[in-house]
Design a protein around this motif. Sequence first.
Motif, PDB file in Angstrom:
ATOM      1  N   ASN A   1       0.840  -1.196   0.000  1.00  0.00           N
ATOM      2  CA  ASN A   1       0.000   0.000   0.000  1.00  0.00           C
ATOM      3  C   ASN A   1       0.881   1.255   0.000  1.00  0.00           C
ATOM      4  O   ASN A   1       1.754   1.399   0.859  1.00  0.00           O
ATOM      5  CB  ASN A   1      -0.891  -0.014   1.243  1.00  0.00           C
ATOM      6  CG  ASN A   1      -1.779   1.211   1.320  1.00  0.00           C
ATOM      7  OD1 ASN A   1      -1.343   2.276   1.735  1.00  0.00           O
ATOM      8  ND2 ASN A   1      -3.030   1.052   0.931  1.00  0.00           N
ATOM      9  N   PRO A   2       0.690   2.185  -0.966  1.00  0.00           N
ATOM     10  CA  PRO A   2       1.556   3.363  -1.069  1.00  0.00           C
ATOM     11  C   PRO A   2       1.601   4.216   0.200  1.00  0.00           C
ATOM     12  O   PRO A   2       2.665   4.710   0.579  1.00  0.00           O
ATOM     13  CB  PRO A   2       0.946   4.149  -2.242  1.00  0.00           C
ATOM     14  CG  PRO A   2       0.264   3.121  -3.065  1.00  0.00           C
ATOM     15  CD  PRO A   2      -0.285   2.128  -2.081  1.00  0.00           C
ATOM     16  N   GLU A   3       0.455   4.398   0.859  1.00  0.00           N
ATOM     17  CA  GLU A   3       0.429   5.213   2.071  1.00  0.00           C
ATOM     18  C   GLU A   3       1.179   4.520   3.205  1.00  0.00           C
ATOM     19  O   GLU A   3       1.956   5.150   3.930  1.00  0.00           O
ATOM     20  CB  GLU A   3      -1.011   5.494   2.490  1.00  0.00           C
ATOM     21  CG  GLU A   3      -1.112   6.490   3.635  1.00  0.00           C
ATOM     22  CD  GLU A   3      -2.544   6.916   3.900  1.00  0.00           C
ATOM     23  OE1 GLU A   3      -2.764   7.586   4.920  1.00  0.00           O
ATOM     24  OE2 GLU A   3      -3.429   6.580   3.090  1.00  0.00           O
ATOM     25  N   GLU A   4       0.974   3.226   3.336  1.00  0.00           N
ATOM     26  CA  GLU A   4       1.687   2.471   4.366  1.00  0.00           C
ATOM     27  C   GLU A   4       3.187   2.428   4.050  1.00  0.00           C
ATOM     28  O   GLU A   4       4.025   2.450   4.954  1.00  0.00           O
ATOM     29  CB  GLU A   4       1.125   1.055   4.455  1.00  0.00           C
ATOM     30  CG  GLU A   4      -0.301   0.990   4.990  1.00  0.00           C
ATOM     31  CD  GLU A   4      -0.854  -0.428   4.988  1.00  0.00           C
ATOM     32  OE1 GLU A   4      -0.110  -1.342   4.577  1.00  0.00           O
ATOM     33  OE2 GLU A   4      -2.009  -0.602   5.400  1.00  0.00           O
ATOM     34  N   ALA A   5       3.518   2.384   2.753  1.00  0.00           N
ATOM     35  CA  ALA A   5       4.919   2.374   2.343  1.00  0.00           C
ATOM     36  C   ALA A   5       5.604   3.673   2.741  1.00  0.00           C
ATOM     37  O   ALA A   5       6.779   3.676   3.132  1.00  0.00           O
ATOM     38  CB  ALA A   5       5.021   2.163   0.840  1.00  0.00           C
ATOM     39  N   ASN A   6       4.880   4.803   2.652  1.00  0.00           N
ATOM     40  CA  ASN A   6       5.440   6.083   3.083  1.00  0.00           C
ATOM     41  C   ASN A   6       5.782   6.045   4.568  1.00  0.00           C
ATOM     42  O   ASN A   6       6.845   6.509   4.997  1.00  0.00           O
ATOM     43  CB  ASN A   6       4.457   7.222   2.817  1.00  0.00           C
ATOM     44  CG  ASN A   6       4.302   7.528   1.339  1.00  0.00           C
ATOM     45  OD1 ASN A   6       5.066   7.032   0.509  1.00  0.00           O
ATOM     46  ND2 ASN A   6       3.316   8.329   1.003  1.00  0.00           N
ATOM     47  N   GLN A   7       4.867   5.531   5.359  1.00  0.00           N
ATOM     48  CA  GLN A   7       5.073   5.444   6.803  1.00  0.00           C
ATOM     49  C   GLN A   7       6.251   4.519   7.122  1.00  0.00           C
ATOM     50  O   GLN A   7       7.068   4.803   7.986  1.00  0.00           O
ATOM     51  CB  GLN A   7       3.800   4.937   7.484  1.00  0.00           C
ATOM     52  CG  GLN A   7       2.610   5.878   7.317  1.00  0.00           C
ATOM     53  CD  GLN A   7       1.291   5.264   7.781  1.00  0.00           C
ATOM     54  OE1 GLN A   7       1.274   4.133   8.278  1.00  0.00           O
ATOM     55  NE2 GLN A   7       0.208   5.986   7.614  1.00  0.00           N
ATOM     56  N   TRP A   8       6.326   3.421   6.394  1.00  0.00           N
ATOM     57  CA  TRP A   8       7.426   2.479   6.572  1.00  0.00           C
ATOM     58  C   TRP A   8       8.759   3.128   6.213  1.00  0.00           C
ATOM     59  O   TRP A   8       9.779   2.955   6.903  1.00  0.00           O
ATOM     60  CB  TRP A   8       7.166   1.259   5.693  1.00  0.00           C
ATOM     61  CG  TRP A   8       8.309   0.290   5.597  1.00  0.00           C
ATOM     62  CD1 TRP A   8       8.552  -0.779   6.408  1.00  0.00           C
ATOM     63  CD2 TRP A   8       9.356   0.295   4.618  1.00  0.00           C
ATOM     64  NE1 TRP A   8       9.688  -1.439   6.005  1.00  0.00           N
ATOM     65  CE2 TRP A   8      10.205  -0.796   4.909  1.00  0.00           C
ATOM     66  CE3 TRP A   8       9.655   1.118   3.530  1.00  0.00           C
ATOM     67  CZ2 TRP A   8      11.325  -1.088   4.147  1.00  0.00           C
ATOM     68  CZ3 TRP A   8      10.776   0.828   2.767  1.00  0.00           C
ATOM     69  CH2 TRP A   8      11.600  -0.268   3.080  1.00  0.00           C
ATOM     70  N   CYS A   9       8.751   3.909   5.131  1.00  0.00           N
ATOM     71  CA  CYS A   9       9.980   4.498   4.610  1.00  0.00           C
ATOM     72  C   CYS A   9      10.587   5.526   5.564  1.00  0.00           C
ATOM     73  O   CYS A   9      11.800   5.696   5.606  1.00  0.00           O
ATOM     74  CB  CYS A   9       9.713   5.135   3.247  1.00  0.00           C
ATOM     75  SG  CYS A   9      11.210   5.565   2.318  1.00  0.00           S
ATOM     76  N   THR A  10       9.757   6.222   6.346  1.00  0.00           N
ATOM     77  CA  THR A  10      10.276   7.234   7.268  1.00  0.00           C
ATOM     78  C   THR A  10      11.247   6.619   8.269  1.00  0.00           C
ATOM     79  O   THR A  10      12.143   7.305   8.765  1.00  0.00           O
ATOM     80  CB  THR A  10       9.141   7.929   8.038  1.00  0.00           C
ATOM     81  OG1 THR A  10       8.437   6.958   8.826  1.00  0.00           O
ATOM     82  CG2 THR A  10       8.174   8.615   7.100  1.00  0.00           C
ATOM     83  N   LYS A  11      11.084   5.339   8.546  1.00  0.00           N
ATOM     84  CA  LYS A  11      12.005   4.649   9.450  1.00  0.00           C
ATOM     85  C   LYS A  11      13.112   3.928   8.674  1.00  0.00           C
ATOM     86  O   LYS A  11      14.276   3.936   9.074  1.00  0.00           O
ATOM     87  CB  LYS A  11      11.237   3.645  10.313  1.00  0.00           C
ATOM     88  CG  LYS A  11      10.212   4.288  11.232  1.00  0.00           C
ATOM     89  CD  LYS A  11       9.476   3.243  12.039  1.00  0.00           C
ATOM     90  CE  LYS A  11       8.444   3.886  12.966  1.00  0.00           C
ATOM     91  NZ  LYS A  11       7.690   2.873  13.757  1.00  0.00           N
ATOM     92  N   PHE A  12      12.735   3.336   7.544  1.00  0.00           N
ATOM     93  CA  PHE A  12      13.697   2.562   6.761  1.00  0.00           C
ATOM     94  C   PHE A  12      14.864   3.418   6.278  1.00  0.00           C
ATOM     95  O   PHE A  12      16.011   2.954   6.248  1.00  0.00           O
ATOM     96  CB  PHE A  12      12.999   1.915   5.569  1.00  0.00           C
ATOM     97  CG  PHE A  12      13.944   1.247   4.605  1.00  0.00           C
ATOM     98  CD1 PHE A  12      14.594   0.080   4.952  1.00  0.00           C
ATOM     99  CD2 PHE A  12      14.201   1.810   3.357  1.00  0.00           C
ATOM    100  CE1 PHE A  12      15.481  -0.529   4.079  1.00  0.00           C
ATOM    101  CE2 PHE A  12      15.079   1.213   2.483  1.00  0.00           C
ATOM    102  CZ  PHE A  12      15.723   0.029   2.840  1.00  0.00           C
ATOM    103  N   ILE A  13      14.605   4.661   5.897  1.00  0.00           N
ATOM    104  CA  ILE A  13      15.689   5.467   5.325  1.00  0.00           C
ATOM    105  C   ILE A  13      16.761   5.830   6.343  1.00  0.00           C
ATOM    106  O   ILE A  13      17.814   6.345   5.972  1.00  0.00           O
ATOM    107  CB  ILE A  13      15.170   6.741   4.619  1.00  0.00           C
ATOM    108  CG1 ILE A  13      14.415   7.641   5.584  1.00  0.00           C
ATOM    109  CG2 ILE A  13      14.329   6.397   3.426  1.00  0.00           C
ATOM    110  CD1 ILE A  13      13.948   8.915   4.919  1.00  0.00           C
TER     111      ILE A  13
END
Length: 316
Positions: free
Chosen positions: A188-200
């Motif tokens: 899910n693109p929105e969930e991916a954004n939330q995930w990415c804030t930590k992954f990066i």
Amino acid sequence: MIIGTVTVLLILILCGSVLFIKNRFMPKKACDRKAILNGGGKIINIEGFNIWYKILNKAGKGVPTFVLPGGLGMASTYLQPYMDFLAEKGPLIYYDPRGCGRSQIKTDLGNYKWDDFSKELERLIEYIAPGKKVDIVCHSCSGVLGLKAMCDFPEKINRIIFVSSLSTKYEATPPKISSFIRNIPPKNPEEANQWCTKFIKSEAMFGSMFYDKKNLEQLDTEYVTMAVMINLNTTINPPFDFSGKLNQNKIPALVICGNEKYESETTGKKYALKLCEEINGKEVIVFENSGHFCFIEENARFVKTVKRFLGFEQCI
């Protein structure tokens, strides 16, 4: 016979890995989200997108300065604590480009061409600083937008600073497959954004780009648009190449980078030197005790260096 079978298996595994990563890490659309009005910012509609921006020292008499966040896909929040000093000389403008940070996001990735970003920046400059030349500070991938601006509307640019920027030509780098496989984002693109804030902040991305790992905690990664960041120079835009297009430009330029060991694969000293040569920059200033975020790790030196280049003594 055994060698041939092993070779075929290796090829199949490699192809499967590439397809797996592309399907998981190359989302075909972004999330659909309205602009977020916070942080003292305002919203302006440009070419159908509601764009977030913020002005400090609006009444200042000096040359306005526009700060461009990296990614592209990140919000300007990570820059503000370390760039606010620029308001001492005149109006300082932070903004999040379309599909990035707190600005409106639309699902169609075709909205995020370099031409679109350049037109948007020019329109914002015309709106905030009509008839004036402006200074521009670019970090990381937004250096490509800075280069595009130098090609598209050089008459509007007074000076430009590239901080840990990409060079003038797209350089493909192999993905860190093992790191990505261990860190699979949501579909899910929105969930991916939330995930990415930590992954990066992981070692697969910015976690490896700090001279002192303690400084990583100062990096604000809120409001990241993963789809735009991952696709920008791969599936959305053709490989950019400004080679030979800027060697006659007269815009004073400063090129800064961090220690080669802690920069990304395409923003180290080698690429900074290429960039400097292509845009007729005076020199490359290397911050040896910093990585990709020298304005965080060596802030005092960064402030002094930028103030000298922008002629602060003439504005006070």
